[in-house]
Structure formats: structure tokens, C-alpha cells
Enzyme design. Structure first.
Site, PDB file in Angstrom:
ATOM      1  N   ALA A   1       0.861  -1.182   0.000  1.00  0.00           N
ATOM      2  CA  ALA A   1       0.000   0.000   0.000  1.00  0.00           C
ATOM      3  C   ALA A   1       0.894   1.227   0.000  1.00  0.00           C
ATOM      4  CB  ALA A   1      -0.923   0.012   1.221  1.00  0.00           C
ATOM      5  N   GLY A   2       0.718   2.105  -1.012  1.00  0.00           N
ATOM      6  CA  GLY A   2       1.520   3.307  -1.112  1.00  0.00           C
ATOM      7  C   GLY A   2       0.835   4.493  -0.472  1.00  0.00           C
TER       8      GLY A   2
ATOM      9  N   GLU B   1      -3.255   1.382  -3.308  1.00  0.00           N
ATOM     10  CA  GLU B   1      -2.641   0.076  -3.251  1.00  0.00           C
ATOM     11  C   GLU B   1      -1.671  -0.127  -4.419  1.00  0.00           C
ATOM     12  OE1 GLU B   1      -5.346   0.757  -0.777  1.00  0.00           O
ATOM     13  OE2 GLU B   1      -6.158   0.470  -2.787  1.00  0.00           O
TER      14      GLU B   1
ATOM     15  N   LYS C   1       0.643   1.003  -9.467  1.00  0.00           N
ATOM     16  CA  LYS C   1       0.261   1.884  -8.367  1.00  0.00           C
ATOM     17  C   LYS C   1      -1.111   2.472  -8.679  1.00  0.00           C
ATOM     18  CE  LYS C   1       4.959   3.328  -7.056  1.00  0.00           C
ATOM     19  NZ  LYS C   1       5.837   4.495  -6.824  1.00  0.00           N
TER      20      LYS C   1
ATOM     21  N   ASP D   1      15.810  11.626  -1.484  1.00  0.00           N
ATOM     22  CA  ASP D   1      15.388  10.543  -0.600  1.00  0.00           C
ATOM     23  C   ASP D   1      16.068   9.242  -1.014  1.00  0.00           C
ATOM     24  OD1 ASP D   1      14.090   9.338   1.486  1.00  0.00           O
ATOM     25  OD2 ASP D   1      12.219   9.027   0.400  1.00  0.00           O
TER      26      ASP D   1
END
Length: 997
Positions: free
Chosen positions: A638-639, A643, A662, A759
Site C-alpha cells: 500500500a503506497g 494500493e 500503483k 530521498d
């Protein structure tokens, strides 16, 4: 043990609070098991040790807030050594299925610098423990039964004259017994515990897609998505059992097996209601009831279909939900036109019916009758129709082979798909209103036909011919058309000679000797129309008197043509030789400037956020995929926006490929949709084997149950950090360096495009089945300015502290140099097989350590050259850090010389295992074997050590490598970690000062 209560004021350095910070609201349903504030009475918590003398440990303090009694606990023995004060809660009963609970703490920690110099042992952290039990053990307390959950460190510390309350939440996983206790260990801090709240999360009872699901306790770490079965609401059905997933955050996601209302019912506010009178619904679906169509009867409520009214019908191919149709009216304006009287032809034309009965499948049939006198009969098979006599879609037909001087009646019938339902009992003589009739006559002279052609006489220059004619009595005069030409296959142009003759013979002169000619004769009617043709015949003049002549013009032309061809060949040879000489004189600079590759401009990344309409960026940089080309197979995570599925992409004319999908969850705002698709706009600009590949997006689907999607290549082994943890110690250094080389190559590509990631971490590196690493997750990424030292500056936003360069933390300035710092952390993660950077130090401790020049130590078995590169990436001055191009070159050099990886960097286990939360006060040795194993992340071997009789740290210090193997430690990485830790413990007894940071 004791459970004390004292009506005293705040601890030293504290002030009486007038209010407490409110807990932030959340949409997740929380079931509270313990709330320290809500009790409002004696807590009954136990403290240990029992006898503290003049130096008490945890003390209960009673306070009054808004007229209510409030109890808190505090401890402040900062001037004393060897502090080990415990506070244990009462027994907390666990609800069935709640294997994961949250512990929310509100507390105050006094700044050690606010005490005088005599408080040398002051700490600023305390520890949280838990112990499971099937029953309340009362006042029995044993430290060995407790398992550490976390070290609690404040984000803000309290100095004199001020009070700063911290709120921290920790998760207790894998609970299985009937209840549990929480315990708080103080090792020398000045702490006031204001509030403790224990709760677990549930997904509330809900109805989704007409399926009802019960309230469900959220899953734990080992079951991130808990599958829940549901049931369709009344008057709804589903082809498969409705299912949904409950996340660890208490949210419902990914409904499977959508329920649909039965025939005669429609969805109204999560329920199925009957169709209203005059409406119908034929099949189970998510559609609304429809109004009965035209020419149908309207039934009562809950109708499945609407029958046709009298005189209207549905064809077998018509849907039962469609309107009913009537019969077409007759064709209009039927007209017969004579085209070739001599050939017996007519052209029939008509107009379409004025009323088609509401249909478009109109066809026409033609019927013919011939009349002699008063007797009429069918025309028979002799008559020819072009294109046909039945099933016509055009409004005209050609009729031929008609006889002269006869009357013909033509009947044209209009048909549609419902014509068969007309009254079949109607006699044929009584024709339905869908027909039109026309009577017409033909009067013409039928031309004769040529039956034979013969040669009468020939000479070298002439031929005499005659032919036979098949004549009829009505023929008054006949004319003939004779056509002839010379038979010569070598000429491109053929000349025909046409003669009009009144008789059936002819003499043709001025012909070439010894030459063949082709002749054809055709009879003409009285009106000039052509009749039947004869067979084409060939006749030849005699060769007598034929002369061979040389044409001077032809000879001259041939000579001129040959000379011209020779001249062209000479010119071509000369030009080719001159070009070769020119190429041999070309210098190196000519080659450089003529190379299209050298002149190719460098591609620069374009920030999609600069577009006024973000949808334009998506269309420009991403390929649109039709939803029918995508098949979802399984939820794999799950982002942030929805999902993530594993699936299949099958595009016509392309090979089927596995993909990651995604999705954007329902209820999104337009801004969320744009943020979601912006990642695709970023990824779509990249094309490199070490950057995750974007297959395309789905943005144009209007179906409610098919949302926007981002489709990328599927990486079988998932995130790099998790993959390395699962294969700890299984890969040699050479293979790990190969992985790092791929990551560095991907980052060099991004840096060359003037792009910064922000990141970069092992969790954002994906691994495929060939162990190829690819950079992913561009959610925090931003574009750099054109100049090499361009930065992206932001005043806020989340920053991954453990992976971020000091200047990015302090000033929010991100450059490729800050990405290099992050790459150094990724190198450490890879060589340490996914271990967490800076272990369980708090973010505050990490920032403080970095500013004091502390750097992560070399992982076990890390090559010295690799660790030196890490240290170069972590230089304080960002201008001195290597660039990604330099990093790629160095890693390539190491891979070409494997011997350079054999020298191992100095490994100091005293630093690597240094965890302030698990070592004793001031760096004293570990108190138990289980505590030591937990500190090095090897607590899974606690039972192995206990069964082998290794129950004290003295026993541990006596162990050798063979002893470690004999108790069941087999994985190479685990074996090395335990062995190195023992070496560090041996040295620790003589050098305790090393633990000070």
C-alpha cells in the site's frame, strides 16, 4: 515491590502544568485498553526496587486539573550512580486478535546541562519494556520476564524555568497471550511520566460496493494487510465472495468481488431497492433502473423487462432492453428506366419507406411477372438482376435478359428485422403495406449476332474477309463495325483501325507484307446499340515481295545513345575516385565536428510542477495505456495514494510483461491526483537501466471502479534493504560492490540531467531477479537549477534525517552533493546487509553525533577501499565530496581488480554494538545474555544459548567460533556478528571509555 502515592509537587525542574497537549484527531477507530488520565483514581502501579532508602525511585504524584484528580509518576536521581528504577503498570487484558498495540506516552525530561557538575551520570532517556502473561501475577516482579520495546528519547528537553512536554508513540508487536504489562526503566534520568495511553486500531464495520464487512482488528507487522470476508446486502449478488483488506493503520483498502443489485433492483445509498413502476432492470449490475423504451408496456415495481405493445416487435438479435419496432411502409416512387433496349435491360429505382418502423436494417426484395395478354406468370430464372433480387440495401437494381414487346410487372418489398412477425396468414395475393408494384413494357429491335468469319483472298498488301450473320425477321437493316490491328508484341503502343460497313464482307488494302493482323466484327442495331461480338480472328498477308530496309534515322539514334551511356559511366567513375581522395585528407577535427553524436545536446530534466496544467506534463512525458491491457493479479503493498499490485501488461503486437501497478484510491481530490501523476511525469523523462522504467499511465478511464494508475516494470526481489536482511551474509563483497555500482550509475544519470533525488536510501532501491538495482521513488525529488551548484531550498517538509546531509538538514539546501552523502549511507546499508543506520539512536542523537564529527563505523567484513569511499561521501564540506561520475569510475576500478577488496577495514565492535538503550549505565557490561543478543539484533538465538547452558555473560566471553556453531548459529552473517561482538565485549572490560560519544 511497592505501589506508592504521595501528594507532592512537581519534580525538580518542573512546573505545574495547566493543560496537556491534545491528542491529534484521526479517522482510524481506536479501542483503548489503558488510559492513565481517564482512570482518575489510584493507579496501583508497582515500583522496583522495594527499598530505596533516602533515594526513592519512581514516585506517584497527585495533581488537580480542572477539578479532577490526576496521577503522574516521576523520578530524578541524576546525582546517583548505578540507577536501575522500574515502574510497572497493572495487568492489561488484550482483546482477541489484537496482536499489535500502540503505547502513547506524554512525558517531560530535564536537561542534564541544567544540573550542577556533580550530576555526572545524568541521562536524557528511559526505556520501555513489555511482558506477556495469561493471568495477573500480582506483585511478583522479575526483570528477566520483560522484553525491551524501545528507548524513549525526547525531541525537546526541559531546562530551568520552562517545561516542554514530549509525545511519543511506540508499537508493541506479536502479542499472543491473554494480557501484558508495560514497564518503564530509569537508568539515571530526570523524568516525569504524565500520561500513558494503550490502544489498538480497528477497521470499523462498513459497507463498500454493496458488501457489508464487520469491524476488524488491524493486523500487525507480519500481516500488514488482513483479509476480511463480507456478505452482499439484501437483494445483491456477487460472482465471488466479497473481500477487503484491513491495513495496520485501520483503513479498508482493495475491495474484491463487487456485489451488484439483482435484476429488478438498483443501488440506493448502500442498499438495493426495487425499480419504480415504468422502470426496469434486466440483469444484475451496478447500473440504475432504466425507463421502459418506446412502444413497450410499463409494468409495476421491480420489473425485469418491458414487453412490446400490440403491432410492435423485437427481432431475435434485438436486446430485450431495447425499444420495439413496427413494420416499414412501402417503398416510394418506383420508376423503370430503359438503359439498353437492344440488350433487354431496365434500371429500377425507388425511394426508401417514409416510415421505417424505427429500424435501420431495411432491405428490399424484387419480384418479376411477365404478361402476354391477360395471362401473367413469374419471369423465371432467365431474368438477371444486378446486384441481386433479394436482400438489397441500395434503392436500385438493374434487370436484364428481358424480351421485347412484353409487359413486365415488378414488385418491390421493404423488409426489416421484424417483418417475419407480420401476419403470416395473410394470402400472397393480399400484399402487406410494405410493397410497391410497377408494370412496364419494352419495345426494341434485337440486333443480330456474328456467327463466323473467314478469309476470302489475300495478297502481300491486302486481305479480303466475309462473315455470317444470325438474323431475325424483325430486323430491317444491319450495319457492322470492323476493328483490326497489327499483331506486334514488341511495341508499347497499339494502333486500331475501325470501319463502319453496310455489308457482311470487306477488302482491306495497304497492309504490310508477311504480317499477321487481328480482326473483330460487331453487328449494330437500328438504334446504333452494339449487338453480339464475333470471336477475334487472326489473318496474315503473304510474304511475297517483302523488302528488308535499313532505317538511317534508327541507326543514327542507336549510335548517339551508346555514346551517351559511355560518357555517363566515365563521369561516375571520376566522381567516386575524387570522393575517396577527399576522405583520405580529412583530419581528426573533421571527424569530430561531423559526428552527430558529438553535436547531440545534453538532455535536461523538466520539472512537471512548472506546467500551469500538470495534466499536460503527464501527456507529454508518459504513455497512456488502455485499462483493458492491464490485468491486476495480487496486492503487494500500500503506497501513499493507494494500493500497489503485481500485474500483467499485454499490449497488442508486444510481448506480455510483468508490471507493478500503483493505484489512486477512491475519494481523491484533484490535487492528490495531480501529485500522484507527477511521479509519472518525472519517471517518464528517464531512460536508464538503473532507473525504474515507466511503462505508462492510465488517466482517461471514466469508470468509477477503475482509477488512475501508474504502471512500472516489476522488480521481483522488492526493496533492497529488506532483500539484504533476508539474505544476511549470503553475498560476497564483490557482488555487493556490483550492486552499488548500478545504483551509482543511475544517480550519475540523474545528476547529469541536473536532477536531485532527496530521498536516496536502500528502501527506495528495487532489485530484480538478476540482482540488478534500480533507483525508484521520486516523490520527494526536485529539479536543480542550470548551474552545477544549483540547489533546491524549502522551508519545510519531512526529511529522512539518517540519510540526509548536514547542510540539507540545517538549511534545507539539496544538491547532487547531498545525494552523494545519502549514497554513502546506502553503501553502509548494503555492506551491513540492511542494518538500520545509527541503529536505534533517536533523530536528535543522530544530528548531535554528526555535528560532533561522528561517522558510522565500518560494517563487518567491509573492504577498506569501500569504507574510505563512504567517508569521502560524508565530508562536512560538500564541495570536497566526490561526484557520482568519480564514484562510478572508482567502483569500476575495484570491480576490475577484485584483489583490492581483500583488505578489510578496521572493525571496532565496541562502537558497532554501542546502543545506549541496552548497555548499562555509563557503559557497564550487559546484565544478561538476552539483553546482549538484543543489542546486536540476534535475539532469535536466545533459546539456543539457554539450551546450551550459556546463561551468563561470563559464559559468553569464554565462547569460541566452534562453540557458536555448535549451538545452532549457521548463517555466515549471523556467525560473524556474534563472534565480533564477543571480541568487543572482551576488550570492553578494560576500555570502557570507548563507549562515550
Amino acid at each position: 515491590m511497592k505501589g506508592g502515592r504521595r501528594g507532592v509537587g512537581p519534580s525538580p525542574g518542573q512546573q505545574e502544568p495547566t493543560s496537556f497537549p491534545a491528542v491529534s484527531a484521526t479517522q482510524t477507530k481506536e479501542e483503548v485498553l489503558l488510559d492513565m488520565r481517564a482512570i482518575g483514581a489510584e493507579l496501583g502501579w508497582l515500583t522496583w526496587p522495594l527499598d530505596q532508602g533516602e533515594k526513592p525511585g519512581w514516585e506517584v504524584i497527585q495533581r488537580t486539573l480542572n477539578g479532577s484528580q490526576l496521577y503522574t509518576y516521576s523520578v530524578c536521581n541524576v546525582g546517583e550512580r548505578e540507577q536501575d528504577n522500574w515502574l510497572r503498570t497493572t495487568f492489561i487484558q488484550r482483546r482477541p486478535a489484537a496482536s499489535r498495540v500502540f503505547v502513547e506516552l506524554q512525558f517531560i525530561v530535564r536537561d542534564c546541562n541544567s544540573f550542577d557538575a556533580s550530576s555526572l551520570t545524568c541521562k536524557e532517556t528511559f526505556n520501555l519494556f513489555t511482558s506477556e502473561s495469561d493471568a495477573d501475577v500480582g506483585t511478583t516482579f522479575r526483570k528477566g520476564q520483560f522484553k525491551k520495546v524501545a528507548t524513549i528519547a525526547p525531541d525537546e528537553i526541559t531546562s530551568k524555568g520552562e517545561m516542554r512536554i514530549n509525545t511519543e508513540t511506540r508499537v508493541v508487536e506479536n502479542l499472543s497471550r491473554k494480557g501484558f504489562y508495560l514497564a518503564f526503566q530509569d537508568i539515571g534520568a530526570c523524568v516525569a511520566l504524565i500520561s500513558t495511553r494503550v490502544y489498538y486500531k480497528t477497521c470499523p464495520a462498513t459497507v463498500k460496493s454493496l458488501a457489508s464487512f464487520p469491524e476488524t482488528v488491524a493486523g500487525g507487522e507480519n500481516q500488514a494487510l488482513r483479509e476480511v470476508s463480507g456478505a452482499c446486502v439484501d437483494n445483491a449478488v456477487s460472482e465471488e465472495l466479497p473481500r477487503i483488506y484491513c491495513t495496520v493503520d485501520g483503513e479498508w483498502v482493495v475491495p474484491v468481488g463487487q456485489c451488484q443489485c439483482k435484476p429488478g433492483y438498483e443501488e440506493v445509498k448502500d442498499a438495493c431497492q426495487e425499480c419504480q413502476p415504468g422502470f426496469f432492470k434486466a440483469v444484475a449490475s451496478g447500473d440504475k433502473c432504466e425507463l421502459c423504451p418506446a412502444n413497450t408496456q410499463r409494468l409495476g415495481s421491480g420489473a425485469l423487462f418491458c414487453p412490446c405493445t400490440d403491432g410492435f416487435y423485437r427481432a431475435p438479435t434485438d436486446p430485450s432492453t431495447g425499444p420495439c419496432s413496427g413494420l416499414p411502409s412501402a417503398p416510394r416512387d418506383l420508376v423503370a428506366t430503359t438503359t439498353q433496349l437492344s440488350a433487354g435491360k431496365l434500371l429500377l429505382t425507388w425511394g426508401p419507406p417514409e416510415d421505417t418502423g424505427g429500424r435501420i436494417d431495411i432491405t428490399y426484395n424484387i419480384e418479376c411477372q411477365r404478361c402476354e395478354g391477360i395471362v401473367c406468370q413469374p419471369c423465371g430464372e432467365k431474368i438477371r438482376y444486378e446486384p441481386a433480387s433479394t436482400g438489397l440495401t441500395d434503392t436500385k437494381v438493374s434487370v436484364s435478359e428481358l424480351d421485347a414487346h412484353l409487359n413486365y410487372t415488378f414488385i418491390v418489398e421493404a423488409h426489416s428485422g421484424v417483418s417475419r412477425f407480420a401476419s403470416q396468414a395473410t394470402p400472397r395475393s393480399s400484399r402487406p403495406p410494405s410493397t410497391s408494384a410497377l408494370t412496364t413494357s419494352l419495345h426494341y429491335t434485337d440486333p443480330p449476332k456474328i456467327t463466323a468469319m473467314r478469309l476470302v483472298e489475300r495478297t502481300s498488301t491486302s486481305l479480303s474477309l466475309s462473315w455470317d450473320v444470325s438474323s431475325r425477321p424483325r430486323v430491317r437493316s444491319i450495319r457492322y463495325e470492323l476493328t483490326y490491328r497489327k499483331k506486334d508484341d514488341n511495341l508499347d503502343v497499339t494502333t486500331y483501325v475501325v470501319l463502319l460497313l453496310e455489308k457482311n464482307f470487306v477488302q482491306i488494302s495497304d497492309l504490310a507484307p508477311g504480317t499477321a493482323y487481328l480482326f473483330r466484327v460487331q453487328a449494330l442495331g437500328s438504334d446504333g446499340s452494339p449487338g453480339g461480338s464475333s470471336i477475334e480472328e487472326q489473318f496474315e498477308t503473304s510474304s511475297e515481295g517483302r523488302l528488308t530496309q535499313n532505317n538511317p534515322a534508327v541507326i543514327f539514334g542507336a549510335a548517339v545513345g551508346g555514346a551517351a551511356m559511355l560518357f555517363i559511366v566515365v563521369v561516375i567513375l571520376f566522381l567516386c575516385r575524387r570522393r575517396r581522395n577527399s576522405n583520405s585528407r580529412q583530419g581528426p577535427e573533421d571527424t569530430y565536428f561531423s559526428s552527430s553524436e558529438q553535436l547531440k545536446p545534453l538532455k535536461t530534466y523538466v520539472d512537471p510542477h512548472t506546467y500551469e496544467d500538470p495534466n499536460v506534463a503527464v501527456l507529454k512525458f508518459a504513455t497512456e495505456i488502455h485499462p483493458s491491457h492491464i490485468t491486476k493479479q495480487k496486492v503487494i503493498g500500500a503506497g501513499e495514494f493507494g494500493e500497489v499490485y503485481r500485474g500483467i501488461l499485454k499490449v497488442p503486437a508486444r510481448k506480455e510483461v510483468a508490471v507493478a501497478i500503483k493505484t489512486l484510491k477512491p475519494g481523491y481530490t484533484e490535487k492528490q491526483r495531480q501529485d500522484f501523476l507527477s511521479e509519472a511525469s518525472i519517471m517518464g523523462q528517464f531512460s536508464h537501466q538503473n532507473i525504474i522504467r515507466l511503462e505508462g499511465v492510465v488517466t482517461k478511464c471514466k469508470d468509477f471502479f477503475k482509477h488512475a494508475m501508474i504502471v512500472t516494470e516489476y522488480m521481483e526481489n522488492g526493496a533492497l534493504d529488506r532483500y539484504l536482511k533476508d539474505h544476511d551474509g549470503e553475498f560476497p563483497s564483490f557482488q555487493l560492490v556490483g550492486m552499488l555500482r548500478g545504483i551509482a550509475a543511475g544517480m550519475k544519470y540523474l545528476s547529469d540531467m541536473s536532477y536531485v533525488h532527496r530521498d536516496l536510501a536502500a528502501r527506495n532501491i528495487l532489485v530484480n531477479n538478476t540482482l540488478e538495482c534500480k533507483v525508484s521513488d521520486f516523490g520527494l525529488s526536485r529539479v536543480l537549477e542550470d548551474e552545477p551548484e544549483g540547489t533546491y531550498t524549502t522551508s519545510g517538509g519531512k526529511i529522512p534525517i539518517r540519510w540526509t546531509a548536514p547542510e540539507a538538514i540545517a538549511y534545507r539546501k539539496f544538491t547532487s552533493a547531498s545525494d552523494v552523502w545519502s549514497f554513502g549511507i546506502v553503501m553502509w546499508e548494503v555492506m551491513a546487509f540492511g542494518e538500520r543506520p545509527y541503529w536505534d539512536m533517536s533523530n536528535h542523537e543522530v544530528m548531535k553525533a554528526i555535528n560532533e564529527a561522528f561517522r558510522l563505523p565500518a560494517p563487518m567484513d567491509c573492504p577498506s577501499t569501500v569504507y574510505q569511499l563512504m567517508l569521502q561521501c560524508w565530508l562536512q564540506d560538500r564541495s570536497k565530496r566526490p561526484r557520482f561520475g568519480d564514484i562510478v569510475n572508482l567502483l569500476d576500478k575495484l570491480l576490475r581488480s577484485p584483489d583490492s577488496l581483500k583488505t578489510i577495514a578496521d572493525f571496532d565492535p565496541r562502537i558497532s554494538i554501542r546502543l545506549p538503550s541496552t548497555s548499562g549505565s555509563d557503559g557497564s557490561p550487559f546484565r544478561s545474555v538476552s539483553e546482549w543478543l538484543e543489542s546486536i539484533k540476534m535475539s532469535q538465538y536466545s533459546e539456543n544459548f539457554a539450551c546450551a547452558g550459556v546463561v551468563t555473560m561470563d559464559h559468553v566471553l569464554q565462547m569460541k567460533n566452534e562453540d557458536i556453531k555448535n549451538i545452532g548459529v549457521r548463517l555466515p552473517g549471523h556467525l560473524k556478528r556474534i563472534a565480533y561482538s564477543i571480541l568487543g565485549l572482551k576488550d570492553q572490560t578494560s576500555t570502557l571509555s570507548v563507549f562515550a560519544v
